[in-house]
Design an enzyme around this catalytic site. Structure first.
Site, short mmCIF file in Angstrom:
data_model
loop_
_atom_site.label_atom_id
_atom_site.label_comp_id
_atom_site.label_asym_id
_atom_site.label_seq_id
_atom_site.Cartn_x
_atom_site.Cartn_y
_atom_site.Cartn_z
N LYS A 1 -48.00 24.20 -2.42
CA LYS A 1 -47.74 22.91 -1.55
C LYS A 1 -46.44 22.85 -1.30
O LYS A 1 -46.06 22.34 -0.28
CB LYS A 1 -48.34 22.02 -2.33
CG LYS A 1 -49.89 22.00 -2.09
CD LYS A 1 -50.46 20.56 -2.60
CE LYS A 1 -52.13 20.54 -2.26
NZ LYS A 1 -52.82 21.31 -3.35
N GLU B 1 -51.16 10.06 0.96
CA GLU B 1 -52.22 9.69 0.08
C GLU B 1 -52.38 10.88 -0.78
O GLU B 1 -51.72 12.06 -0.52
CB GLU B 1 -53.87 9.46 0.84
CG GLU B 1 -54.20 10.92 1.15
CD GLU B 1 -53.97 11.38 2.53
OE1 GLU B 1 -52.98 10.62 3.13
OE2 GLU B 1 -54.00 12.45 2.65
N SER C 1 -53.10 30.63 -5.75
CA SER C 1 -52.56 29.38 -5.00
C SER C 1 -51.67 28.56 -5.87
O SER C 1 -50.71 27.90 -5.66
CB SER C 1 -53.15 28.82 -3.99
OG SER C 1 -54.52 28.26 -4.88
C1 LIG Z 1 -54.20 22.00 -2.96
C2 LIG Z 1 -54.48 22.97 -3.32
C3 LIG Z 1 -55.42 23.85 -2.82
C4 LIG Z 1 -56.36 23.67 -1.67
O1 LIG Z 1 -55.62 23.46 -0.54
P1 LIG Z 1 -55.30 24.26 0.79
O2 LIG Z 1 -54.83 23.42 1.92
O3 LIG Z 1 -56.63 24.67 1.02
O4 LIG Z 1 -54.54 25.40 0.24
C5 LIG Z 1 -55.35 25.21 -3.29
N1 LIG Z 1 -54.97 25.54 -4.49
C6 LIG Z 1 -54.34 24.73 -5.22
C7 LIG Z 1 -53.46 25.19 -6.37
C8 LIG Z 1 -53.90 23.43 -4.67
O5 LIG Z 1 -53.14 22.50 -5.28
#
Ligand SMILES: *Cc1c(COP(=O)(O)O)cnc(C)c1O
Length: 406
Positions: free
Chosen positions: A101, A123, A390
């Site tokens: 993010k 938010e 992610s």
């Molecule tokens: C917020 C988040 C997601 C989901 O958000 P996307 O916009 O679909 O990428 C996925 N993995 C992690 C670790 C997150 O914090």
């Protein structure tokens, strides 16, 4: 009558069009008085992108502050254990703040500052987006205000403290169910009081144009790096890219650079939660229908009246009833396939990666890992897949310990 020239995009990478449409999805489904505000962001973003100084500042921060490039790690133990395709992990979990993010909140904060905005506002549900935005705001030197439901505040106390330490004002939302949906409404109300001075820091590739495009562009560094890294390590492009899909930012971030490489298959993995019953999952592209939500036209989990359904996933970052419009288009056109993983499968993948590779993944990322673990054994060892890791799972350990009775 004018000649109608049917323009077909030669490349998915060239989307969206001027009005913010990916095929029939996206756009700006907002009150007319807000249109100039979002158009101004689109215009200033276009200028910033063409400005070498802006790009240089962003790229330098990605390197020195976020810690990019993130490694592309060949998960040999996991690959050998599954006995099929080679699995590589794109290590977004190693970024500053522990997830992907920060790649786009940093871009948003730099743009807000360039536009002379006084405040970043958003938010947050579980607090991940709030922390990433508050981090970028602290770095860039701009005020930050995060709206969060009272129930989420009680559940996610460490993230509330983090945001406050980072200098953000956390507004407790006491209306409705006091969760994410009410926080969205509350943040939006605060934004429209003073839209000239406030920059709404959207947390994924969702919302009105230009956000789905802009957040994608900021996240596309993930796929650009991965492409170079796999060419260097394996000497060829991968056979599969796999990523979890909430709003869709980490997935499109990985996919974007490869969209024109026809031989690369792509899979977005949505949460099927507890079951396919309404309210028990957040598998938008699998179970939803096109509709309007949060300023865009896109696939949506909705009731007969078009109202968003309640959603559930073991991973709070995935429980969103809509999805980024680019994904809706990629689904309809068959470029990306969208599959599901359940709460139980994600929980298993979470434990497996921890034990087998010594990496504790986020529960969100565990959905992508769960699907990869099903697919890999069916493929031969000369096949290559890249899974987007992610984020890291430290934030999830208390919840997992409770679920597993530890
Ligand atoms: C917020 C988040 C997601 C989901 O958000 P996307 O916009 O679909 O990428 C996925 N993995 C992690 C670790 C997150 O914090």
């Amino acid at each position: 009558m004018k000649n109608t020239i049917v323009k077909t995009a030669t490349s998915f990478k060239s989307l969206p069009d001027q009005a913010g449409y990916f095929g029939q999805y996206g756009g700006q489904i907002i009150p007319p008085e807000l249109k100039p505000i979002f158009d101004e962001i689109a215009e200033e973003y276009r200028r910033a992108q063409a400005d070498p100084a802006f790009r240089a500042e962003y790229e330098k921060l990605l390197k020195d502050y976020v810690g990019r490039p993130s490694p592309l790690y060949y998960a040999r133990n996991l690959s050998e254990k599954l006995g099929g395709a080679k699995i590589y992990l794109k290590r977004e979990d190693l970024n500053h703040t522990g997830a992907h993010k920060i790649n786009h909140t940093l871009g948003e904060a730099l743009l807000a500052k360039r536009m002379g905005k006084k405040k970043l506002l958003a938010e947050t549900g579980a607090g991940q987006h709030g922390v990433a935005l508050a981090t970028a705001a602290a770095l860039v030197g701009i005020d930050c205000e995060i709206h969060m439901g009272e129930i989420d505040i009680a559940k996610q106390h460490p993230n509330v403290i983090r945001m406050q330490l980072l200098g953000a004002k956390v507004v407790a939302v006491k209306t409705g169910g006091r969760c994410l949906k009410d926080a969205v409404d509350s943040a939006f109300m605060a934004f429209i009081q003073d839209p000239k001075n406030i920059f709404f820091g959207i947390g994924s590739v969702v919302g009105p144009h230009p956000f789905p495009m802009m957040v994608r562009d900021f996240q596309s560094v993930v796929g650009r790096e991965a492409r170079g890294q796999i060419l260097e390590d394996a000497g060829r492009l991968p056979d599969y890219l796999i990523a979890c899909v909430g709003g869709g930012s980490n997935a499109i971030g990985l996919f974007h650079e490869f969209l024109d490489d026809k031989e690369v298959k792509m899979v977005g993995v949505e949460p099927s939660g507890r079951s396919f019953k309404p309210g028990e999952n957040a598998a938008t592209l699998t179970l939803g229908q096109p509709g309007n939500i949060h300023g865009m036209f896109t696939y949506l989990l909705q009731d007969e009246k078009g109202e968003p359904l309640p959603v559930h996933s073991i991973a709070s970052g995935l429980d969103y009833p809509g999805v980024g419009p680019a994904h809706s288009d990629l689904k309809d056109k068959g470029r990306v396939s969208y599959e599901v993983a359940s709460d139980e499968e994600a929980l298993q993948a979470f434990q497996d990666l921890s034990r087998i590779e010594g990496i504790i993944p986020a529960l969100e990322s565990s959905h992508a890992l769960a699907y990869a673990s099903k697919l890999a054994p069916a493929l031969s060892p000369d096949k290559i897949m890249i899974v987007n890791l992610s984020g890291r799972g430290d934030k999830d350990i208390d919840y997992v310990a409770e679920r597993l009775g530890m």
